[in-house]
Design an enzyme around this catalytic site. Structure first.
Site, PDB file in Angstrom:
ATOM      1  N   HIS A  87      20.325 140.559  46.947  1.00 48.27           N
ATOM      2  CA  HIS A  87      19.536 139.362  47.269  1.00 48.27           C
ATOM      3  C   HIS A  87      18.299 139.280  46.359  1.00 48.27           C
ATOM      4  O   HIS A  87      17.985 138.209  45.819  1.00 48.27           O
ATOM      5  CB  HIS A  87      19.135 139.435  48.754  1.00 48.27           C
ATOM      6  CG  HIS A  87      18.307 138.306  49.249  1.00 48.27           C
ATOM      7  ND1 HIS A  87      18.766 137.382  50.165  1.00 48.27           N
ATOM      8  CD2 HIS A  87      17.019 137.941  48.977  1.00 48.27           C
ATOM      9  CE1 HIS A  87      17.810 136.501  50.415  1.00 48.27           C
ATOM     10  NE2 HIS A  87      16.734 136.822  49.721  1.00 48.27           N
ATOM     11  N   GLU A  88      17.621 140.426  46.149  1.00 46.74           N
ATOM     12  CA  GLU A  88      16.402 140.410  45.320  1.00 46.74           C
ATOM     13  C   GLU A  88      16.733 140.225  43.839  1.00 46.74           C
ATOM     14  O   GLU A  88      16.009 139.520  43.122  1.00 46.74           O
ATOM     15  CB  GLU A  88      15.576 141.686  45.540  1.00 46.74           C
ATOM     16  CG  GLU A  88      15.118 141.934  46.978  1.00 46.74           C
ATOM     17  CD  GLU A  88      14.530 140.729  47.674  1.00 46.74           C
ATOM     18  OE1 GLU A  88      13.902 139.874  47.023  1.00 46.74           O
ATOM     19  OE2 GLU A  88      14.712 140.620  48.907  1.00 46.74           O
ATOM     20  N   GLY A 134      12.553 142.932  51.733  1.00 55.14           N
ATOM     21  CA  GLY A 134      12.500 142.860  50.278  1.00 55.14           C
ATOM     22  C   GLY A 134      11.759 141.629  49.808  1.00 55.14           C
ATOM     23  O   GLY A 134      11.645 140.646  50.540  1.00 55.14           O
ATOM     24  N   GLN A 179       8.858 135.085  43.968  1.00 52.90           N
ATOM     25  CA  GLN A 179       8.484 134.540  45.278  1.00 52.90           C
ATOM     26  C   GLN A 179       6.973 134.503  45.467  1.00 52.90           C
ATOM     27  O   GLN A 179       6.478 133.801  46.360  1.00 52.90           O
ATOM     28  CB  GLN A 179       9.117 135.365  46.401  1.00 52.90           C
ATOM     29  CG  GLN A 179      10.630 135.203  46.495  1.00 52.90           C
ATOM     30  CD  GLN A 179      11.182 136.001  47.647  1.00 52.90           C
ATOM     31  OE1 GLN A 179      11.399 137.192  47.524  1.00 52.90           O
ATOM     32  NE2 GLN A 179      11.392 135.355  48.787  1.00 52.90           N
ATOM     33  N   HIS A 199      17.189 136.663  43.247  1.00 58.59           N
ATOM     34  CA  HIS A 199      15.909 135.957  43.082  1.00 58.59           C
ATOM     35  C   HIS A 199      15.439 136.067  41.628  1.00 58.59           C
ATOM     36  O   HIS A 199      14.994 135.083  41.035  1.00 58.59           O
ATOM     37  CB  HIS A 199      14.821 136.583  43.967  1.00 58.59           C
ATOM     38  CG  HIS A 199      14.760 136.028  45.359  1.00 58.59           C
ATOM     39  ND1 HIS A 199      14.553 134.702  45.636  1.00 58.59           N
ATOM     40  CD2 HIS A 199      14.860 136.637  46.566  1.00 58.59           C
ATOM     41  CE1 HIS A 199      14.535 134.514  46.952  1.00 58.59           C
ATOM     42  NE2 HIS A 199      14.720 135.684  47.535  1.00 58.59           N
ATOM     43  N   CYS A 227      15.923 134.468  54.234  1.00 57.15           N
ATOM     44  CA  CYS A 227      14.986 134.680  53.119  1.00 57.15           C
ATOM     45  C   CYS A 227      13.624 134.116  53.491  1.00 57.15           C
ATOM     46  O   CYS A 227      13.542 133.043  54.096  1.00 57.15           O
ATOM     47  CB  CYS A 227      15.529 133.964  51.883  1.00 57.15           C
ATOM     48  SG  CYS A 227      14.474 134.112  50.440  1.00 57.15           S
ATOM     49  N   LEU A 228      12.561 134.815  53.122  1.00 53.88           N
ATOM     50  CA  LEU A 228      11.202 134.334  53.391  1.00 53.88           C
ATOM     51  C   LEU A 228      10.934 132.990  52.722  1.00 53.88           C
ATOM     52  O   LEU A 228      10.091 132.228  53.177  1.00 53.88           O
ATOM     53  CB  LEU A 228      10.168 135.326  52.843  1.00 53.88           C
ATOM     54  CG  LEU A 228       9.745 136.502  53.704  1.00 53.88           C
ATOM     55  CD1 LEU A 228       8.622 137.232  52.992  1.00 53.88           C
ATOM     56  CD2 LEU A 228       9.301 136.060  55.089  1.00 53.88           C
TER      57      LEU A 228
END
Ligand code: NI
Length: 165
Positions: A136-137, A47, A52, A140, A94-95
């Protein structure tokens, strides 16, 4: 330049509250392509949220199809959680914070409402990994990060031994 560089913690952009998409215009469609291309450029990534890659729009992509058979990529425009089930604790990464993972409490199931790329309002019940990824997204998009959920930094945050790429 469809693959964008991913903004990393502690860049303050990650703390911005996203702005609802008013109309699915060309710039929104380009953002969606960029999100997909950037997510797919990281094998195993499930995701990615617009902030981001530096956009304020309330858009995220979620794709757990590499891990869960039968699931498909979802483009979430203006997503919000309507209901959530009981919680459970799972390890998350997470990226944007590549050197850490943490134990995070998430709902096992969520019911969400979002707009798809055709502008249709969708109600969707997600569970398991997909539900966690969606939470999670959406976090963000609200300027929150998984490390915010950690109760004890001593026992619940872990340094990654192996990087994602
Ligand atoms: Ni993330």
């Amino acid at each position: 330049m469809p693959i964008q560089s991913v903004i990393e913690y502690p860049n303050p952009i990650l703390r911005n509250l996203s702005e609802p998409v008013e109309s699915i215009n060309d710039s929104c469609l380009k953002l969606i392509l960029d999100l997909k291309d950037t997510m797919f450029s990281f094998p195993g990534c499930v995701g990615l949220a617009a902030n981001q890659i530096g956009s304020k729009e309330r858009v995220a992509v979620v794709d757990v199809s590499s891990k869960i058979e039968g699931s498909e990529l979802r483009v979430l425009i203006n997503p919000r959680i309507l209901h959530q089930s009981k919680h459970k604790i799972l390890r998350e990464g997470c990226l944007s914070i590549q050197n850490l993972t943490a134990n995070v409490k998430r709902a096992e199931q969520v019911e969400i409402e979002y707009m798809d790329v055709s502008g249709e309002i969708i109600k969707y019940q997600a569970q398991g990994l997909e539900a966690i990824c969606i939470q999670h997204e959406i976090d963000h998009l609200d300027g929150n990060l998984f490390i915010d959920h950690v109760i004890s930094a001593k026992t619940d945050i872990f340094r990654r031994k192996r990087y994602l790429h």
